[in-house]
Design an enzyme around this catalytic site. Structure first.
Site, short mmCIF file in Angstrom:
data_model
loop_
_atom_site.label_atom_id
_atom_site.label_comp_id
_atom_site.label_asym_id
_atom_site.label_seq_id
_atom_site.Cartn_x
_atom_site.Cartn_y
_atom_site.Cartn_z
N LYS A 172 28.24 -38.13 12.55
CA LYS A 172 27.86 -38.82 11.31
C LYS A 172 27.17 -40.14 11.64
CE LYS A 172 29.90 -40.37 6.91
NZ LYS A 172 31.16 -40.60 6.18
N SER A 246 31.11 -38.42 1.81
CA SER A 246 29.85 -38.93 2.32
C SER A 246 29.44 -38.28 3.65
CB SER A 246 29.93 -40.45 2.52
OG SER A 246 30.95 -40.77 3.46
N GLY A 267 37.05 -42.09 3.88
CA GLY A 267 37.67 -43.22 3.21
C GLY A 267 38.02 -42.90 1.77
N GLY A 269 37.94 -39.07 0.75
CA GLY A 269 37.68 -37.63 0.73
C GLY A 269 36.42 -37.23 1.45
N SER A 270 35.82 -38.14 2.20
CA SER A 270 34.48 -37.91 2.76
C SER A 270 34.42 -36.90 3.89
CB SER A 270 33.88 -39.24 3.23
OG SER A 270 33.60 -40.06 2.13
#
Length: 517
Positions: A172, A246, A267, A269-270
């Site tokens: 990521k 995200s 942070g 559900g990302s």
């Protein structure tokens, strides 16, 4: 004693995209008091009415659980014992896994150079399309091939570095990974790191090939992964739907078959939301279980880094190779030994108590609830027991996502081993008109996506999302298990049981790259 009433309310807010969103943003900026009115209307100020009896804490650790686990800890497993447990516990589910890569490399039939060349050709084909998955934001062919060549030489000499040697992994854009800049999904942040994030270093030590940076929601601020300024990846199951965020690029790149493992951060559900939306596995570890050094500190009190994977074996492997203390991060030092000792023990789940708060569990799209209940039947057949529980003050806990409810969970985990819910209240929504060009605000839909995820972030407990089926429109559905602090071992065991019971139902997305064929 009177049982608390289920109090979680739907979030009511307008959905705006395209030019209406631009106009609304200008209104909020220039009309005095409008932002306050919107915040009050959404319930964000209700916390002022709540009396908190305990002392707030920045990092949500549970000292009692830590002490218990340390006193009961067994000796750490050797690297060989760990790999043996994971390999014996591997249950193929139709998606390409790290063991498939390693088996081919060891056979000598295919080299890492061969497969990375094929992978890069596919990525470039996808990039050239008007509409593609486009989950990988940055990649460097020369660097990837250099890693592949080094891996090829190690296999030819019979000295692979570890169980991920030659296996591609995406990172990521929130984490440092050389030779790429870190932009956190923005055009305004541009970090030129001198070294990898610690979690990336640990994967390289096991031989992983870092293939580049996965797209993310700008600053991680929502769960669609809509990012007009940088890149919006598309869901491999339907390119007209969101990937979730995200860590949406991290979810889509695994689901599309480009790599079996990716790194994300969670942070709010990302990790779990993209895992559910894309039909893969995602682990949100206990707070500070994995080192965060080298990751951009977007939400250090509630956010953690963690893996997404196409199967339970790779999820456990990536977790085990990256978890553990980092001497430069004090908050990681106070943790019991990591373990995956029970991973392969899925034929018998006798003694595992799964807590279900039925009003909460049922408060999702009916198709999701139906599929999740069907999946639970399989766990019961393996010996697990469903135990009704109550989780009080959910509305205030969702509003908080930053103050304390740890006492509630400590009491609940005296009765059960895990709490089960759907991962999301909805499946991946369709991308509305104008959103790709100008962005989107849809707090009501985001609230449905985040309905089941905030406890793990707020209170620091680990959680895993597992794929269990599909909606009538063919979009993936996930089920979530949450355990007491530091008990990732049990979550990974349940994820492995999910691969055993559900894998025959798994369907590859229409946009899937079969690298081994």
């Amino acid at each position: 004693m009177h049982e608390p009433k289920y109090d979680l309310k739907p979030i009511i807010a307008p959905r705006l995209s395209g030019w209406p969103l631009v106009a609304a943003a200008n209104l909020v900026e220039w009309v005095p008091g409008l932002a306050y009115f919107l915040g009050k209307d959404s319930g964000l100020f209700d916390l002022k009415k709540v009396k908190v009896d305990t002392i707030p804490t920045y990092y949500p650790f549970d000292q009692e659980t830590y002490s218990l686990l340390v006193s009961n800890a067994s000796k750490p497993l050797s690297a060989k014992e760990t790999v043996d447990i994971l390999t014996k516990g591997f249950h193929p589910n139709g998606f390409t896994a790290s063991v498939d890569y390693v088996a081919l490399y060891k056979s000598g039939k295919v080299t890492p150079v061969d497969l990375m060349t094929k992978m890069l050709d596919y990525i470039e084909e996808d990039e050239a399309k008007d509409v593609g998955v486009k989950a990988l934001l940055k990649y460097a062919r020369e660097d990837i091939m250099k890693q592949a060549q080094a891996s090829k030489i190690r296999y030819q000499s019979g000295k692979p570095l570890g169980p991920l040697d030659g296996v591609p992994i995406a990172v990521k854009d929130e984490m440092n990974a050389l030779p790429y800049n870190t932009n956190v999904g923005t055009v305004c942040i541009d970090i030129r790191p001198e070294e990898d994030a610690v979690i990336v270093q640990r994967l390289r030590e096991a031989g992983a090939i870092i293939i580049g940076k996965a797209a993310m929601h700008e600053l991680g601020f929502d769960v669609t992964n809509c990012n007009p300024f940088v890149r919006t990846p598309r869901n491999p199951y339907n390119l007209n739907h969101w990937t979730g965020g995200s860590s949406g690029g991290s979810g889509a790149i695994v689901a599309s078959g480009v790599c079996p493992i990716s790194l994300g951060a969670d942070g709010g559900g990302s990790i779990r939301i993209p895992a559910a939306y894309n039909g893969i596995y995602g682990l949100k570890p206990t707070a500070a279980r994995l080192p965060g050094a080298g990751a951009y500190p977007l939400a250090p009190s509630v956010g953690v880094v963690g893996p997404l994977a196409s199967n339970a074996h790779d999820l456990a492997l990536a977790y085990y190779l990256t978890a553990g203390p980092n001497k430069m991060e004090n908050n990681t030092l106070l943790q019991p030994l990591k373990s995956i000792a029970s991973f392969g023990n899925v034929a018998n789940l006798n003694g595992v108590k799964i807590g279900v708060y039925y009003p909460y569990f049922d408060d999702a799209d009916p198709e999701i609830v139906q599929q999740c209940k069907k999946a639970l039947e399989d766990y019961v057949e393996l010996g697990a027991k469903l135990v009704p529980i109550t989780i009080p003050n959910l509305q205030n806990l969702r509003n908080a996502h930053s103050t304390l409810g740890m006492n509630y969970l400590r009491d609940i985990f005296q009765e059960v081993d895990v709490i089960v819910t759907p991962t999301t209240g909805i499946t991946s929504p369709e991308i509305p008109k104008g959103a790709l060009e100008y962005g989107l605000t849809d707090y009501s839909t985001s609230g449905e996506a985040m309905k089941y995820i905030f406890l793990a972030n707020l209170l620091g407990i680990p959680a895993v999302s597992c794929p269990i089926g599909y909606s009538s429109k063919g979009m993936p559905i996930g089920i979530q298990f949450q355990a007491r602090w530091w008990n990732e071992d049990l979550l990974l065991r349940l994820a492995n049981a999910n691969d055993c019971t559900q894998s025959s139902k798994f369907k590859k997305p229409s946009n899937y790259f079969s690298i081994l064929e």
